[in-house]
Write a protein that holds these residues in place. Structure first.
Motif, short mmCIF file in Angstrom:
data_model
loop_
_atom_site.label_atom_id
_atom_site.label_comp_id
_atom_site.label_asym_id
_atom_site.label_seq_id
_atom_site.Cartn_x
_atom_site.Cartn_y
_atom_site.Cartn_z
N ALA A 212 8.38 2.71 -1.45
CA ALA A 212 9.80 2.41 -1.24
C ALA A 212 10.10 0.94 -1.47
N ILE A 213 9.22 0.05 -1.01
CA ILE A 213 9.43 -1.38 -1.19
C ILE A 213 9.38 -1.75 -2.67
N GLU A 214 8.42 -1.17 -3.41
CA GLU A 214 8.35 -1.44 -4.84
C GLU A 214 9.57 -0.92 -5.59
N LYS A 215 10.15 0.16 -5.08
CA LYS A 215 11.31 0.76 -5.73
C LYS A 215 12.61 0.01 -5.45
N VAL A 216 12.82 -0.37 -4.17
CA VAL A 216 14.09 -0.98 -3.77
C VAL A 216 14.04 -2.50 -3.90
N CYS A 217 12.93 -3.12 -3.54
CA CYS A 217 12.81 -4.59 -3.55
C CYS A 217 11.68 -5.01 -4.49
N PRO A 218 11.85 -4.82 -5.80
CA PRO A 218 10.75 -5.14 -6.72
C PRO A 218 10.40 -6.62 -6.76
N LYS A 219 11.35 -7.49 -6.46
CA LYS A 219 11.10 -8.93 -6.50
C LYS A 219 10.61 -9.49 -5.17
N ALA A 220 10.69 -8.70 -4.11
CA ALA A 220 10.25 -9.16 -2.78
C ALA A 220 8.72 -9.08 -2.68
N ILE A 221 8.17 -9.93 -1.84
CA ILE A 221 6.73 -9.97 -1.59
C ILE A 221 6.42 -9.03 -0.43
N HIS A 222 5.53 -8.07 -0.69
CA HIS A 222 5.15 -7.11 0.35
C HIS A 222 4.01 -7.71 1.16
N VAL A 223 4.20 -7.82 2.48
CA VAL A 223 3.21 -8.39 3.39
C VAL A 223 2.77 -7.30 4.37
N LEU A 224 1.47 -7.04 4.38
CA LEU A 224 0.94 -6.06 5.35
C LEU A 224 0.81 -6.71 6.72
N ASP A 225 1.07 -5.92 7.74
CA ASP A 225 0.90 -6.42 9.11
C ASP A 225 -0.59 -6.56 9.41
N HIS A 226 -0.99 -7.74 9.90
CA HIS A 226 -2.41 -8.02 10.13
C HIS A 226 -3.00 -7.08 11.17
N PHE A 227 -2.23 -6.70 12.17
CA PHE A 227 -2.72 -5.80 13.21
C PHE A 227 -3.13 -4.46 12.63
N ARG A 337 -4.02 -2.01 -2.14
CA ARG A 337 -2.92 -2.86 -1.67
C ARG A 337 -3.37 -4.33 -1.70
N ARG A 338 -4.10 -4.70 -2.74
CA ARG A 338 -4.72 -6.02 -2.80
C ARG A 338 -3.71 -7.14 -2.64
N ASP A 339 -2.58 -7.07 -3.36
CA ASP A 339 -1.58 -8.15 -3.28
C ASP A 339 -0.97 -8.24 -1.88
N ALA A 340 -0.72 -7.08 -1.27
CA ALA A 340 -0.15 -7.08 0.08
C ALA A 340 -1.14 -7.62 1.10
N VAL A 341 -2.42 -7.30 0.92
CA VAL A 341 -3.45 -7.82 1.83
C VAL A 341 -3.56 -9.33 1.67
N LEU A 342 -3.50 -9.81 0.41
CA LEU A 342 -3.56 -11.26 0.17
C LEU A 342 -2.36 -11.96 0.81
N SER A 343 -1.18 -11.37 0.71
CA SER A 343 0.01 -11.94 1.37
C SER A 343 -0.14 -11.93 2.87
N CYS A 344 -0.82 -10.90 3.41
CA CYS A 344 -1.08 -10.84 4.85
C CYS A 344 -1.93 -12.01 5.31
N ILE A 345 -2.88 -12.44 4.45
CA ILE A 345 -3.75 -13.56 4.80
C ILE A 345 -3.02 -14.89 4.65
#
Length: 389
Positions: A212-227, A337-345
Motif C-alpha cells: 500500500a505504501i509503494e502504491k500510494v506514497c511512491p516517493k515517501a521513505i518506508h521505515v520499519l518499526d525497530h520493535f 524489505r532491505r531498504d525499509a530495514v536500512l531506513s529503520c537503522i
C-alpha cells in the motif's frame, strides 16, 4: 455593575439589555437592538414594520443557574420599493433553532472527552438535539496539519473479527484518518488523504503495508518499526525456550528467562551472561538465533548510512544461508524489505506512539457503545486525539 456582569455573561455587546426574569426554572434575559431600519435584502430600499413577536433562544449555561435564555423581538418588514416581505434575522441567532450558534458550538466542544448522552443529561436536552449539534460543528474544530512523518498501524474493533487502520502524525500525535479493514485497500484508503505531503511512513512488517505504501506514497521513505524487527528474533527465542522448557511454568521464572535472552549482554551481570552462555551450549538452535540477534543489534548501532549498508550486507551474507531454519526465515523476511530495514537503522522514527493511540481508540470505541458509521467514529477519534481542553 449587574448590567455589566450580564453583558459579560451573554457576550452579545451589540444588543441592549432591558432586564431579566425567571419563568419556572428558566432565567430569561430580555434584549433588543438599538433603533435602526433594516434595508431590503433585494433592492436595499427602506422598509416598514408589519408585525413583531418575541422569540427565545438558549444562549448559555452556568453551574448555579443552569441553562439561561435570551429573548429578542422578531420583526416582519415590507420593502417600500419592491414590496418584498421578509423576517429580520440577527447574526448568530438562527431563525429555525431553539439555541444560538454560540451555544451550539459550545455544546459541541463540551462533547469532546464526554459521551453525547452524558452532555444531554447534564444540560437536560434531547439526545438527538445534542447529537445533531455535535456532528454539525465538530468538523470545524479539527486542526489543519501538514504531516511529513506518519505512522500506520492496525487496531481491533473486535478481536478476531473486525479491524481498522489508523494513520497518525508522529509530531503532533494526531490521528489523521481511519479506514475499516486491514487489507491493502483499507491501508490505501487511510493513506490517501496525506499521500501528497508525507515524506516518511513508519509501519510494521505486514506485506499489505509495504504494498500500500509503494502504491500510494511512491516517493515517501518506508521505515520499519525497530520493535517489530527485533520481535522476529524474540519470537524465535521464545519458541526455543518453550521447546527446552527453560523457566518452567512459573510466571516469574519465565519472565526472567525471556529477559535474559532478549536483553543486551552489556546490561546483564556476569552471572547472568554465564547462564545465557550455558543455554547456548546446550542448544545450537538457541545459539544461532541469539547470535543473529546480537549481531543485528550491532548493525543497528551504525552511525552513518554507508556504515549501516556495509554492516547490513555482511549480516545478510552471514545469516541468509545459515544452518538454522529460524535464522534463514528471519533473514529472508528482512532481505525482501532491505531498504525499509536500512531506513529503520538510519532514522530514529518509531511506531511506539501509534501503539498508545491504538489503546485510546479502543477506549473511545467502548465508551461510545458503538457508532453509526466509520465517518462518525473517525471524527470522534480525531477530536479526542487532537484537541486538549
Amino acid at each position: 455593575m449587574q448590567s455589566q456582569f450580564i453583558k459579560d455573561l451573554i457576550t452579545l455587546p451589540g444588543f441592549l439589555i432591558h432586564g431579566e426574569r425567571k419563568e419556572g426554572e428558566r432565567w430569561i434575559f430580555e434584549l433588543s437592538l438599538p433603533p435602526h431600519c433594516p434595508i431590503c435584502p433585494t433592492c436595499f430600499g427602506r422598509t416598514t414594520k408589519i408585525s413583531s413577536k418575541r422569540k427565545q433562544w438558549i444562549h448559555g449555561y452556568t453551574n448555579t443557574v443552569g441553562l439561561f435564555w435570551i429573548e429578542l423581538p422578531i420583526e416582519r418588514r415590507r420593502c417600500q420599493a419592491c414590496f418584498l416581505t421578509f423576517t429580520v434575522s440577527y447574526p448568530g441567532l438562527p431563525s429555525h433553532s431553539i439555541a444560538t450558534e454560540s451555544f451550539q458550538h459550545w455544546v459541541a466542544q463540551l462533547c469532546i472527552g464526554k459521551t453525547i448522552q452524558e452532555v444531554a443529561r447534564l444540560l437536560q436536552l434531547a439526545y438527538t438535539t445534542v447529537e445533531r449539534w455535535f456532528y454539525q460543528y465538530a468538523p470545524a474544530l479539527l486542526p489543519t496539519s501538514n504531516p511529513t512523518v506518519v505512522c500506520v498501524d492496525e487496531f481491533a474493533f473486535r478481536k478476531g473479527h473486525d479491524y481498522g487502520v489508523a494513520v497518525m502524525d508522529t509530531q503532533t500525535r494526531n490521528v489523521l484518518s481511519i479506514a475499516s479493514g486491514k487489507n491493502e485497500e483499507a491501508i490505501v484508503e487511510a493513506l490517501q488523504p496525506v499521500a501528497s505531503k508525507v515524506k516518511y511512513v513508519v509501519s510494521d512488517l505486514a506485506p499489505a503495508m509495504r504494498k500500500a505504501i509503494e502504491k500510494v506514497c511512491p516517493k515517501a521513505i518506508h521505515v520499519l518499526d525497530h520493535f517489530h524487527v527485533i520481535q522476529l528474533f524474540t519470537d524465535a527465542l521464545e519458541r526455543c525456550r518453550k521447546y527446552l522448557a527453560k523457566g518452567g511454568t512459573k510466571h516469574g521464572s519465565v519472565r526472567r528467562v525471556c529477559r535474559l535472552l532478549s536483553q543486551r549482554p552489556e546490561k546483564l551481570t556476569e552471572e547472568e551472561r554465564q547462564e545465557v552462555r550455558q543455554w547456548c551450549q546446550e542448544s545450537a538452535y538457541l545459539r544461532d538465533v541469539y547470535q543473529a540477534l546480537q549481531h543485528f543489534r550491532y548493525v543497528s548501532k551504525s552511525q552513518t548510512r554507508k556504515q549501516a549498508e556495509t554492516r547490513l550486507t555482511q549480516w545478510f551474507d552471514r545469516y541468509l544461508f545459515s544452518d538454522c531454519a529460524a535464522v534463514r526465515s528471519i533473514a529472508k523476511a528482512l532481505i525482501t524489505r532491505r531498504d525499509a530495514v536500512l531506513s529503520c537503522i538510519v532514522f530514529s522514527y518509531s511506531n511506539g506512539p501509534m501503539e498508545g493511540i491504538n489503546n485510546k481508540i479502543k477506549l473511545i470505541k467502548r465508551r461510545g457503545y458503538g457508532y453509526r458509521n466509520i465517518q462518525r467514529f473517525t471524527l470522534r477519534v480525531r477530536l479526542e486525539t487532537s484537541i486538549t481542553f
